[in-house]
Design a protein around this motif. Structure first.
Motif, PDB file in Angstrom:
ATOM      1  N   GLY A 152       0.973  -1.282  -0.031  1.00 25.55           N
ATOM      2  CA  GLY A 152      -0.005  -0.087  -0.023  1.00 25.55           C
ATOM      3  C   GLY A 152       0.824   1.114   0.004  1.00 25.55           C
ATOM      4  N   PHE A 153       0.535   2.367  -0.772  1.00 25.19           N
ATOM      5  CA  PHE A 153       1.012   3.419  -0.822  1.00 25.19           C
ATOM      6  C   PHE A 153       0.140   4.689  -0.499  1.00 25.19           C
ATOM      7  CE2 PHE A 153       2.642   0.523  -3.691  1.00 25.19           C
ATOM      8  CZ  PHE A 153       4.088   0.521  -3.356  1.00 25.19           C
ATOM      9  N   HIS A 154       0.591   5.709   0.119  1.00 29.56           N
ATOM     10  CA  HIS A 154      -0.297   7.045   0.278  1.00 29.56           C
ATOM     11  C   HIS A 154       0.570   8.056  -0.076  1.00 29.56           C
ATOM     12  CE1 HIS A 154       1.393   8.190   4.358  1.00 29.56           C
ATOM     13  NE2 HIS A 154       2.344   7.281   3.940  1.00 29.56           N
ATOM     14  N   LEU A 155      -0.054   9.288  -0.499  1.00 25.63           N
ATOM     15  CA  LEU A 155       0.556  10.307  -1.299  1.00 25.63           C
ATOM     16  C   LEU A 155       1.034  11.337  -0.358  1.00 25.63           C
ATOM     17  CD1 LEU A 155       0.698  10.998  -4.389  1.00 25.63           C
ATOM     18  CD2 LEU A 155      -1.218  12.702  -4.060  1.00 25.63           C
ATOM     19  N   VAL A 156       2.329  11.552  -0.404  1.00 26.74           N
ATOM     20  CA  VAL A 156       2.911  12.619   0.505  1.00 26.74           C
ATOM     21  C   VAL A 156       3.715  13.702  -0.384  1.00 26.74           C
ATOM     22  CG1 VAL A 156       4.606  12.961   2.209  1.00 26.74           C
ATOM     23  CG2 VAL A 156       3.209  10.894   2.351  1.00 26.74           C
ATOM     24  N   ASP A 157       3.464  14.777  -0.432  1.00 23.67           N
ATOM     25  CA  ASP A 157       3.971  15.728  -1.352  1.00 23.67           C
ATOM     26  C   ASP A 157       3.947  15.348  -2.718  1.00 23.67           C
ATOM     27  OD1 ASP A 157       4.518  17.351   0.878  1.00 23.67           O
ATOM     28  OD2 ASP A 157       6.371  16.386   1.492  1.00 23.67           O
ATOM     29  N   GLY A 158       2.867  14.801  -3.375  1.00 20.33           N
ATOM     30  CA  GLY A 158       3.001  14.519  -4.695  1.00 20.33           C
ATOM     31  C   GLY A 158       3.616  13.217  -5.181  1.00 20.33           C
ATOM     32  N   ARG A 159       3.884  12.326  -4.280  1.00 25.04           N
ATOM     33  CA  ARG A 159       4.592  11.035  -4.327  1.00 25.04           C
ATOM     34  C   ARG A 159       4.276   9.890  -3.324  1.00 25.04           C
ATOM     35  NH1 ARG A 159       7.763  10.920  -9.234  1.00 25.04           N
ATOM     36  NH2 ARG A 159       8.702  13.065  -9.429  1.00 25.04           N
ATOM     37  N   TYR A 160       4.068   8.839  -3.825  1.00 23.61           N
ATOM     38  CA  TYR A 160       3.694   7.574  -2.982  1.00 23.61           C
ATOM     39  C   TYR A 160       5.010   7.154  -1.947  1.00 23.61           C
ATOM     40  CZ  TYR A 160      -0.706   6.835  -5.614  1.00 23.61           C
ATOM     41  OH  TYR A 160      -1.854   6.993  -5.977  1.00 23.61           O
ATOM     42  N   GLU A 161       4.634   7.096  -0.914  1.00 26.42           N
ATOM     43  CA  GLU A 161       5.229   6.531   0.335  1.00 26.42           C
ATOM     44  C   GLU A 161       4.688   5.273   0.422  1.00 26.42           C
ATOM     45  OE1 GLU A 161       6.408   9.248   3.135  1.00 26.42           O
ATOM     46  OE2 GLU A 161       7.387  10.463   1.929  1.00 26.42           O
ATOM     47  N   SER A 162       5.418   4.018   0.999  1.00 27.51           N
ATOM     48  CA  SER A 162       4.872   2.801   1.397  1.00 27.51           C
ATOM     49  C   SER A 162       4.075   3.054   2.957  1.00 27.51           C
ATOM     50  CB  SER A 162       5.721   1.822   1.662  1.00 27.51           C
ATOM     51  OG  SER A 162       6.473   1.576   0.373  1.00 27.51           O
ATOM     52  N   LEU A 163       3.008   2.513   3.063  1.00 30.16           N
ATOM     53  CA  LEU A 163       2.089   2.219   4.286  1.00 30.16           C
ATOM     54  C   LEU A 163       2.775   1.083   4.892  1.00 30.16           C
ATOM     55  CD1 LEU A 163      -1.453   2.621   2.694  1.00 30.16           C
ATOM     56  CD2 LEU A 163      -0.126   4.133   4.267  1.00 30.16           C
ATOM     57  N   HIS A 164       2.867   1.048   6.167  1.00 27.45           N
ATOM     58  CA  HIS A 164       3.444   0.107   6.941  1.00 27.45           C
ATOM     59  C   HIS A 164       2.469  -0.595   7.598  1.00 27.45           C
ATOM     60  CE1 HIS A 164       7.518   1.984   6.737  1.00 27.45           C
ATOM     61  NE2 HIS A 164       6.780   3.395   7.131  1.00 27.45           N
ATOM     62  N   PRO A 165       2.525  -2.127   7.516  1.00 32.15           N
ATOM     63  CA  PRO A 165       1.533  -2.950   8.012  1.00 32.15           C
ATOM     64  C   PRO A 165       1.420  -2.923   9.393  1.00 32.15           C
ATOM     65  CG  PRO A 165       3.555  -4.181   6.908  1.00 32.15           C
ATOM     66  CD  PRO A 165       3.598  -2.805   6.865  1.00 32.15           C
ATOM     67  N   GLU A 166       0.249  -3.383   9.916  1.00 29.67           N
ATOM     68  CA  GLU A 166       0.265  -3.830  11.303  1.00 29.67           C
ATOM     69  C   GLU A 166       0.724  -4.907  11.655  1.00 29.67           C
ATOM     70  OE1 GLU A 166      -1.783  -1.608  13.611  1.00 29.67           O
ATOM     71  OE2 GLU A 166      -1.693  -0.140  11.989  1.00 29.67           O
ATOM     72  N   GLU A 167       0.803  -5.621  12.720  1.00 28.51           N
ATOM     73  CA  GLU A 167       1.511  -6.879  13.229  1.00 28.51           C
ATOM     74  C   GLU A 167       0.922  -8.124  12.531  1.00 28.51           C
ATOM     75  OE1 GLU A 167       1.644  -7.287  17.474  1.00 28.51           O
ATOM     76  OE2 GLU A 167       2.576  -5.434  17.805  1.00 28.51           O
ATOM     77  N   ASN A 168      -0.602  -7.751  12.211  1.00 29.19           N
ATOM     78  CA  ASN A 168      -1.086  -8.754  11.469  1.00 29.19           C
ATOM     79  C   ASN A 168      -1.409  -8.865  10.047  1.00 29.19           C
ATOM     80  OD1 ASN A 168      -2.687  -6.633  10.944  1.00 29.19           O
ATOM     81  ND2 ASN A 168      -4.354  -7.468  12.308  1.00 29.19           N
ATOM     82  N   GLY A 169      -0.189  -7.721   9.691  1.00 27.77           N
ATOM     83  CA  GLY A 169      -0.029  -7.673   8.037  1.00 27.77           C
ATOM     84  C   GLY A 169      -1.011  -6.858   7.415  1.00 27.77           C
TER      85      GLY A 169
END
Length: 242
Positions: A152-169
């Motif tokens: 997963g990625f979320h938009l930060v300053d016009g660029r995608y940064e990875s979303l960090h999963p919870e412990e359950n993934g």
């Protein structure tokens, strides 16, 4: 019977003479899904979104539907068909395609691509670039239905940064207010408390099981009442006088 003629939207005063906008109901132009697994996964995502937002009338969720976004407002250029996308803050109604210039310039809030051998490179490369730089879609997800890998990625300053999963993934979607995660080899939505967002068929089955449990409890209560009446009668007591 001929198709009804769709009224043309009003043109700007400085629009070149003789130029007409494409109709607001262009048909989607996407190929079929690659496999039953891909098609089923797409339907699960659409139905999950519809279940989660069931009380709202300001969203549109669909899949494998063409998004036309040409700045020249041409059907023949600049179009993509995400496997699943969700737009918030729009009228909840059926559409033949998503035409950005007929939707007040709105693009999807969330996009999910279901990976395959033939599309993975494009989904991770070109589409990711388009969705971040042109669509500016706040959240983008990639799911492999074979390995069950989820990114997963979320938009930060016009660029995608990875979303960090919870412990359950699972990954948290701020746009939808749900977690995304794998269950039984499918990508599913989970409520903030961890409960699975049920599909309509699952909701119906859950209601059937609840009704069956109620029926069994009522039947057991009747049987117990009948046995009690028999005991009282055996003791010479009329149960109706109690």
């Amino acid at each position: 019977m001929s198709e009804p003629i769709t009224a043309q939207p009003a043109l700007p005063a400085d629009w070149p003479p003789g130029v007409r906008l494409p109709p607001p109901d262009l048909w989607s132009d996407e190929p079929p899904m690659e496999s039953d697994r891909h098609r089923t996964q797409m339907e699960i995502l659409i139905q999950s979104a519809q279940s989660w937002f069931a009380d709202r009338q300001d969203f549109y969720a669909t899949g494998n539907l063409t998004i036309y976004y040409s700045p020249n407002q041409r059907k023949s250029e600049d179009f993509r068909g995400p496997d699943f996308f969700l737009v918030l803050g729009v009228e909840r109604r059926e559409r033949r395609s998503w035409i950005v210039w007929h939707e007040d310039g709105r693009y999807p809030n969330v996009i999910v691509e279901i990976l395959s051998d033939s599309t993975a490179d494009v989904d991770r490369g070109l589409k990711k670039e388009i969705y971040s730089l042109t669509f500016r879609t706040p959240e983008y997800y990639l799911f492999d239905p074979n390995s069950f890998e989820l990114q997963g990625f979320h938009l930060v300053d016009g660029r995608y940064e990875s979303l960090h999963p919870e412990e359950n993934g699972r990954l948290w979607s701020r746009q939808m207010g749900v977690f995304l995660g794998e269950q039984e080899s499918r990508l599913r939505f989970f409520a903030p408390d961890g409960a699975l967002v049920l599909l309509p068929a699952e909701q119906a089955e859950q209601e059937r099981q609840r009704a069956e449990r109620e029926r069994q409890r009522a039947e057991a209560a009747l049987q117990e009442n009948s046995r009690l009446r028999e005991r009282l009668q055996a003791l010479g007591i009329d149960p109706d006088t109690l």
